[in-house]
Design a protein around this motif. Sequence first.
Motif, short mmCIF file in Angstrom:
data_model
loop_
_atom_site.label_atom_id
_atom_site.label_comp_id
_atom_site.label_asym_id
_atom_site.label_seq_id
_atom_site.Cartn_x
_atom_site.Cartn_y
_atom_site.Cartn_z
N LYS A 106 0.84 -1.19 0.00
CA LYS A 106 0.00 0.00 0.00
C LYS A 106 0.88 1.25 0.00
O LYS A 106 1.66 1.46 0.93
N ILE A 107 0.74 2.04 -1.04
CA ILE A 107 1.58 3.23 -1.21
C ILE A 107 0.71 4.48 -1.31
O ILE A 107 -0.29 4.50 -2.04
N LEU B 267 -2.06 1.73 -4.94
CA LEU B 267 -1.66 3.15 -4.89
C LEU B 267 -2.83 4.08 -4.62
O LEU B 267 -3.91 3.92 -5.20
N THR B 268 -2.59 5.05 -3.76
CA THR B 268 -3.50 6.18 -3.57
C THR B 268 -2.71 7.45 -3.87
O THR B 268 -1.65 7.68 -3.29
N LEU B 269 -3.23 8.26 -4.78
CA LEU B 269 -2.54 9.47 -5.23
C LEU B 269 -3.27 10.71 -4.75
O LEU B 269 -4.47 10.87 -4.99
N HIS C 61 2.11 1.19 3.73
CA HIS C 61 3.43 0.63 3.99
C HIS C 61 4.53 1.61 3.57
O HIS C 61 5.63 1.59 4.13
N LEU C 62 4.22 2.43 2.58
CA LEU C 62 5.20 3.38 2.03
C LEU C 62 4.49 4.67 1.68
O LEU C 62 3.41 4.65 1.07
N ILE C 63 5.08 5.78 2.05
CA ILE C 63 4.56 7.09 1.66
C ILE C 63 5.64 7.79 0.84
O ILE C 63 6.81 7.81 1.22
N ILE C 64 5.24 8.33 -0.30
CA ILE C 64 6.17 9.03 -1.20
C ILE C 64 5.74 10.49 -1.26
O ILE C 64 4.59 10.79 -1.60
N LEU D 169 7.90 3.13 5.55
CA LEU D 169 8.98 3.89 4.95
C LEU D 169 8.46 5.19 4.35
O LEU D 169 7.33 5.26 3.86
N TRP D 170 9.32 6.20 4.39
CA TRP D 170 9.00 7.51 3.80
C TRP D 170 10.06 7.80 2.74
O TRP D 170 11.24 7.94 3.05
N LEU D 171 9.62 7.88 1.51
CA LEU D 171 10.51 8.17 0.38
C LEU D 171 10.21 9.57 -0.12
O LEU D 171 9.10 9.86 -0.57
#
Length: 260
Positions: A15-16, A51-53, A112-115, A141-143
Motif C-alpha cells: 500500500k503506497i 496506490l493512492t494518489l 506501507h510506504l509514503i512518497i 517507509l518515507w521516500l
Amino acid sequence: MHYSLSPTLLNKPIKIALIGAGGSGSQIATELFQMDSLLRQLSNQAVYIDLTLFDGDEVSIFNVGRQCFYMGDVGQNKADVLINRFNSFGGTEWKSQPKYFEPSPQLINDYHLIITAVDKAEFRVKLGQHFAEHEQRSEMLWLDVGNGKHDGQVVCGHATPNVHSPVRLPNVYDLYGSMLEQVDDNKEDQPSCSTEMALQKQDFGVNRGVAAQATQLIWQLLRYTKIEHHGAIVDVLGASVQPMKIDPQVWAVYGYEVKQ
C-alpha cells in the motif's frame, strides 16, 4: 551495510500513498504502473501495488510537456487524470484523492510506504514532525524526492523513530530538518506564467532522473528485498548520480546520530 525489507511486507500487496502528481509525482506514478504490471506477472498476482494518489491541483497548459499530461487534461484534477488513465487502460484499481494531503493519526496503519513529491519545505517539516511524535513501532517507509534546476535528491527512510528493523534508516526530516525549517516557500514557489519561466526553474529531464532513482529503490526492495543505499543526489547537467550509503558515518555528517 544494507537494509532488508521487513518480513511482514513480503509476498503481499504494498500500500503506497503518493503525495503530489506534478513533475516528479506524475513520473513516479507512471513508473509505479509499469512496476505493478511486472510484479503481478512475477508473483502470479500475489504481489502488486495498491496506490493512492493525492493532489489538489488542476492541470495547466504549462504542465503539458513538463509533466505526464496532455492538452486534453488541462483544467482537470491531476490525481484524477492519472488514476483514471491507469484504471481505465491498465486494469488497476488505484484510488485518487483530489485534495491536498493532511497527515492523520492512522496514517502509519494505512500505508506501507509514503512518497512525497512536493515542492514545499514546510510540508516536509510538518510531516516529519508528525511522524516524530509517534511512539508506536512501525516499519513504514518515507521516500522523499526534491528537485532543483538541474539536480535533485532522493531520501528513503523510516517514517517513525521506533522500528522493528535492526537498522533504522533516517528520513529526509532526520537529515535535513534544520535546513528545511529555514526555507521560505513563498520565495521558492512562485507560480510559472509561461513554459519558459517554468523551465528556468526546473530544466527538462530533472523529474525523470529523480523519479528513476526513487522507483529503483522501490523495485530493489520489492523484487530483491534489500537495498545497499537509501537515497541519491542526481545531477542531470553533470550526468552524475551520487548514492547515499547506509552508513552511520555518512548520516553523522548531516547531524543524525544512531541511537544505541
